[in-house]
Design a protein around this motif. Sequence first.
Motif: not given
Lengths: 212, 326
Positions: B221-224, B252-257, B243-249
Amino acid sequence: MSTPKDDSKKKRKSAFSRRGFLQGLGAGTGVLSTGILVAEEAQAAPATPVSGPDAVAITLDINGKIYKATVEPRTTLLDTLRDQLDLTGAKRVCDRGTCGACTIIVDKKVMYSCTILAVDAQGKKIETIEGLAPEGKLHPVSQAFWDHDAQQCGYCTPGFVMASKGFLDRNPNPTYEQVKKGLGGNLCRCGTYVGVRQAVLQAAKNIGGKNA
Amino acid sequence: MERFEYASPSTVKDATALLGPSWNDAQVLAGGTDLISMMKDFVASPKRVVNIKGISELAGILTTRSGLRIGAAVTLDELSMHPLVRSEFPSLITAALGVSSPQIRNMGTVGGDLCQRPRCWYFRSGHGLLAMQDGKSLVPNGENRYHAIFGGAPAYFVSASSLGPALAALGAQVTIASPSGVRSVAVEKFFVTPKTANDREIDLHPNEIVTGIVIPSSAASSKNATYEVRQKEALDWPLATASVALKMSGGKVASARIVMGHVAPTPWAASAAEKSLVGKSIDEASAEKAAEEAVRDAQPLSQNGYKVQLAKVAVKRALLAAAGKA
């Protein structure tokens, strides 16, 4: 650069093999120190046969013909083609999997034959540049290279032709950009890339035309 | 190349039994794109080579309860053509296609990409991972334009793995088999910075085999995205990647790698940048700010200051790509 001959002289002294082990035992030399194998033979028979480092007999399927050769496990497919089977189309240039001059097709995929062990190539369908013109008539890819003067010194050409054939087999109707990317694994120091790309686009048309 | 024994087992159990207690006893051969060249250069001279391409357990990509399992012997070409990977993990696709020679993608494997040795020219010339000569590292006063901008002494090489940063950002696990069983380690922990010349740059023992990768279901479910900066379009390693992986809510960004590649001895997580994005939407300004955070602690060497800017650009563009704003 090392050649197989150079190394073999140096290495024979410390040969680490089943045969070496047995010979060593008879001659009373110190081969017993070669850890793994001794331990392994003391246990149950290993499930997987171990061959080498001495030469082993292999069978290769190249351009639809069966070839037999005897190679040490360290021998590359490229050196086997060139030095034992008289198939010298694939060229040895960088010998490190970065220039593409040794490109061949294995099970329908382009690969660098300098970076494949010959023992590993058994049971696979190998295509080399020699297989492209069995009747002496040029393959459409080779013909297109001719028509577009897609070579200067020609040393990279067999690799480029094989890379192009492998590419077109998977991408019969490519765009210019796809051709550029698809041939990204081959280098030409004369700089014939423009002609090569035109040749591949023409070959795509010619092959498509024939099949239609 | 030195002579070696050769075995081609058909099970992981047989393969691990053929390995030994030291890297000189035996090494694993998959695609061979790294090992064979290293053996030709006498950087690696194992007494035995164990081919793992014939092991069916190591093949294939499949959905399991814990996530997407990618076999170690899956080639980069197979990975890049896989429909599910293409739809869910564009960051992995970009990283795999970044290995820009079709021949290498057809030969090289996922496990091999993680286990390949550094390209550092001191290492490849026989000076070891720490590039030592006469008790000193050759890197700080030598040719260091492709070396690390993070991490510092004593290791200055950069991790050569293309997939490592993308897999770390996705929270993937590496599965590893040894004669005594199976273990699992997070990709970001799999890569380690060696402290001494005898250490390895990955958490793998000589009698172990990487058997696969598991990407957790939650990562789907992450935007990567991955962004690579390179000198040449073909046949080269990147200079810096992110490389990035974003959990969105709710936009807005809920958490980012955010994990950078080719800038440190391991894939390098940008924790401050990750935190700076939480609660924000991704736009030019927030991406630029996160990118600045990502390279704030960079310590470039005499010739590689340019890599700081490249890494920054890679982070910014990867963030914008992941958010669909590239």
